[in-house]
Design an enzyme around this catalytic site. Structure first.
Site, PDB file in Angstrom:
ATOM      1  N   CYS A  61       0.836  -1.205   0.000  1.00 54.61           N
ATOM      2  CA  CYS A  61       0.000   0.000   0.000  1.00 54.61           C
ATOM      3  C   CYS A  61       0.873   1.258   0.000  1.00 54.61           C
ATOM      4  O   CYS A  61       1.534   1.558   1.001  1.00 54.61           O
ATOM      5  CB  CYS A  61      -0.896  -0.051   1.236  1.00 54.61           C
ATOM      6  N   CYS A  64       0.237   3.869   2.705  1.00 56.13           N
ATOM      7  CA  CYS A  64       0.691   3.425   4.028  1.00 56.13           C
ATOM      8  C   CYS A  64       2.117   3.892   4.300  1.00 56.13           C
ATOM      9  O   CYS A  64       2.500   4.120   5.448  1.00 56.13           O
ATOM     10  CB  CYS A  64       0.593   1.913   4.150  1.00 56.13           C
TER      11      CYS A  64
END
Length: 165
Positions: A61, A64
């Site tokens: 991700c 993230c």
């Protein structure tokens, strides 16, 4: 979590979103998951009385990579006031998640949901998806995705709930 698994997870979540989604004002579903580092069981119920930022994430991700350092700063800043970050990793194996944490080390709790069971129950539709849970275990805010500017809104929400009874 491999691409096919997460795509399926997201597709199922989107199809069932309206029927089963966790909503603001609902009690946060309680879970017990292993800590990513030592595999010790951790339960969400242990955080009753604290404001929790529950973050579902994966090693692949990109947002993230932005959120983790900022959440670490916020955690350090507000921990003494009763704030906790609980990050739930959704990778099928721990290796990539552990490498991510070597690149972006944090002092908050990181759990592992390899099967995606709790991601399903929280109806995760994007990465990351996060929930602010108040001191009584009630979901007060839901956040999808992450940009560096988002931390201002998150901090304001957390601060408000830390002040509330």
């Amino acid at each position: 979590m491999n691409y096919f698994r997460i795509t399926s997870l997201l597709a199922v979540g989107l199809l069932s979103f309206t029927a089963h989604a966790i909503e603001i004002g609902a009690n946060a579903p309680l879970f017990t998951l292993p800590d990513l580092a030592q595999a010790q069981p951790v339960t969400l119920k242990n955080y009753t009385g604290k404001v929790v930022y529950l973050d579902f994430w994966a090693s692949w991700c990109a947002p993230c990579r932005v959120s983790f350092p900022l959440l670490e700063e916020l955690h350090k800043k507000l921990k003494s006031q009763g704030f906790e970050v609980v990050a739930v990793n959704l990778d099928e194996t721990k290796d990539k998640a552990q490498q991510f944490l070597r690149d972006f080390p944090v002092g908050f709790t990181v759990l592992h949901d390899a099967s995606g069971e709790w991601a399903d129950k929280y109806t995760i539709e994007s990465m990351p998806t996060s929930f602010i849970i108040d001191k009584h275990g009630v979901v007060r805010y839901i956040h999808h995705g992450f940009t560096s500017d988002d931390i201002k809104t998150i901090e304001a929400q957390v601060t408000d709930y830390l002040k509330a009874n």
